[in-house]
Design a protein around this motif. Sequence first.
Motif, mmCIF file in Angstrom:
data_model
loop_
_atom_site.group_PDB
_atom_site.id
_atom_site.type_symbol
_atom_site.label_atom_id
_atom_site.label_comp_id
_atom_site.label_asym_id
_atom_site.label_seq_id
_atom_site.Cartn_x
_atom_site.Cartn_y
_atom_site.Cartn_z
ATOM 1 N N VAL A 81 56.297 19.606 50.535
ATOM 2 C CA VAL A 81 55.513 19.457 51.069
ATOM 3 C C VAL A 81 54.830 18.517 52.103
ATOM 4 O O VAL A 81 55.745 17.364 52.146
ATOM 5 C CB VAL A 81 54.307 18.663 49.569
ATOM 6 N N GLU A 83 54.671 15.656 55.407
ATOM 7 C CA GLU A 83 53.551 14.420 55.524
ATOM 8 C C GLU A 83 52.256 15.134 56.103
ATOM 9 O O GLU A 83 52.730 15.602 57.419
ATOM 10 C CB GLU A 83 54.622 13.165 56.299
ATOM 11 N N ARG A 85 50.242 16.874 55.195
ATOM 12 C CA ARG A 85 50.278 18.352 54.324
ATOM 13 C C ARG A 85 49.979 19.032 55.682
ATOM 14 O O ARG A 85 50.313 20.608 55.091
ATOM 15 C CB ARG A 85 48.471 17.945 54.338
ATOM 16 N N GLN A 140 43.104 17.949 49.805
ATOM 17 C CA GLN A 140 43.601 18.368 50.859
ATOM 18 C C GLN A 140 45.373 18.108 50.337
ATOM 19 O O GLN A 140 46.632 19.377 50.491
ATOM 20 C CB GLN A 140 43.110 18.206 51.766
ATOM 21 N N GLN A 141 44.962 16.689 49.636
ATOM 22 C CA GLN A 141 46.713 17.111 49.089
ATOM 23 C C GLN A 141 46.965 17.816 48.147
ATOM 24 O O GLN A 141 48.514 18.569 47.904
ATOM 25 C CB GLN A 141 47.431 15.460 49.274
ATOM 26 N N ALA A 144 48.683 21.592 49.073
ATOM 27 C CA ALA A 144 49.705 20.841 50.226
ATOM 28 C C ALA A 144 50.178 21.437 49.089
ATOM 29 O O ALA A 144 51.125 22.066 48.979
ATOM 30 C CB ALA A 144 49.619 19.651 50.703
ATOM 31 N N PRO A 161 53.594 11.238 49.712
ATOM 32 C CA PRO A 161 51.876 11.700 49.296
ATOM 33 C C PRO A 161 51.388 10.649 49.201
ATOM 34 O O PRO A 161 49.270 11.654 48.771
ATOM 35 C CB PRO A 161 52.597 12.452 47.719
ATOM 36 N N SER A 162 51.195 9.879 48.628
ATOM 37 C CA SER A 162 49.970 9.173 49.120
ATOM 38 C C SER A 162 49.232 8.407 49.946
ATOM 39 O O SER A 162 48.597 7.751 50.016
ATOM 40 C CB SER A 162 50.529 7.174 47.715
ATOM 41 N N LEU A 165 45.383 7.952 49.964
ATOM 42 C CA LEU A 165 44.496 8.496 49.063
ATOM 43 C C LEU A 165 44.523 7.339 48.435
ATOM 44 O O LEU A 165 45.226 6.317 48.302
ATOM 45 C CB LEU A 165 45.543 9.993 48.565
ATOM 46 N N ILE A 173 48.190 13.084 41.517
ATOM 47 C CA ILE A 173 49.748 14.393 42.215
ATOM 48 C C ILE A 173 51.111 13.999 41.641
ATOM 49 O O ILE A 173 51.561 14.902 40.898
ATOM 50 C CB ILE A 173 49.487 13.896 43.126
#
Length: 235
Positions: A81, A83, A85, A140-141, A144, A161-162, A165, A173
């Motif tokens: 995944v 960076e 997304r 959106q994350q 992804a 992932p953070s 967000l 997630i």
Amino acid sequence: MLKVSGLNAGYGSVNILWDLEFEVKDGEIVAILGSNGAGKTTMVRAVTGMLKPSSGSVQFNGDELSGKNTRYILDAGIVQVPEGRQLFTEMTVLENLEMGAFNRKTKEHFRDNLKKAYGWFPRLEERAKQAAGTLSGGEQQMVAVARALIGEPRLLILDEPSLGLAPNIVDDILKVASDMADHDGISVLLVEQDITKALACADGGYVIENGKIVLHGTAKELSENEHVKKAYLGI
Ligand code: ATP
């Protein structure tokens, strides 16, 4: 499962990664921790074949991946995944998820995997027909992550992932990542700047500074380490 040793890589004549050594075992969540510019994304690129290492080895279930192309590495079961997304924002959520099924096997399993992905992120089913670009950052994350899961990873790489967000979305997630590791035996390489969140869900981790691994240990050891506390946790 994944064993990286003596990995050197960079851009042009500039070396960024210096003799990296790390390991991810089956079903484990391993965090790669470091601040901005430490070399985390460069490491992800070197492992996924987007950047050719100048030397070193990337072994995945006994197969040498160093120097192989991204398609080969994807087929071997390493799915990332990225960076930021990198969704197709004009396309619908469902169309983005379809892109995750990249080979015959994952195309055949698409319906089942889609059902599974909707089970993890029910909001995506509600938004299936909506253009991905109209979703919130957290949603959106989720797209992804779901798209990567549709690619049936054996090792899932989550690159920051953070980023941008809200904390509760990051928790959702990371909870899915933990569940996958526990129930489906998928290993996770979690690349993060948010060290508190990463160590809360990882089994162990490595701290990278200026392209070198300076520390490694279990999540407990790292969260109690004086250097980690001072440099990253502000305590
Ligand atoms: P971030 O959290 O900001 O993504 P990072 O730990 O992932 O940071 P990298 O993006 O891997 O760090 O960057 C490591 C170093 O490599 C930095 O000094 C950066 O300027 C350099 N770098 C990254 N991408 C390139 C590139 N395409 N060309 C040249 N240098 C690059």
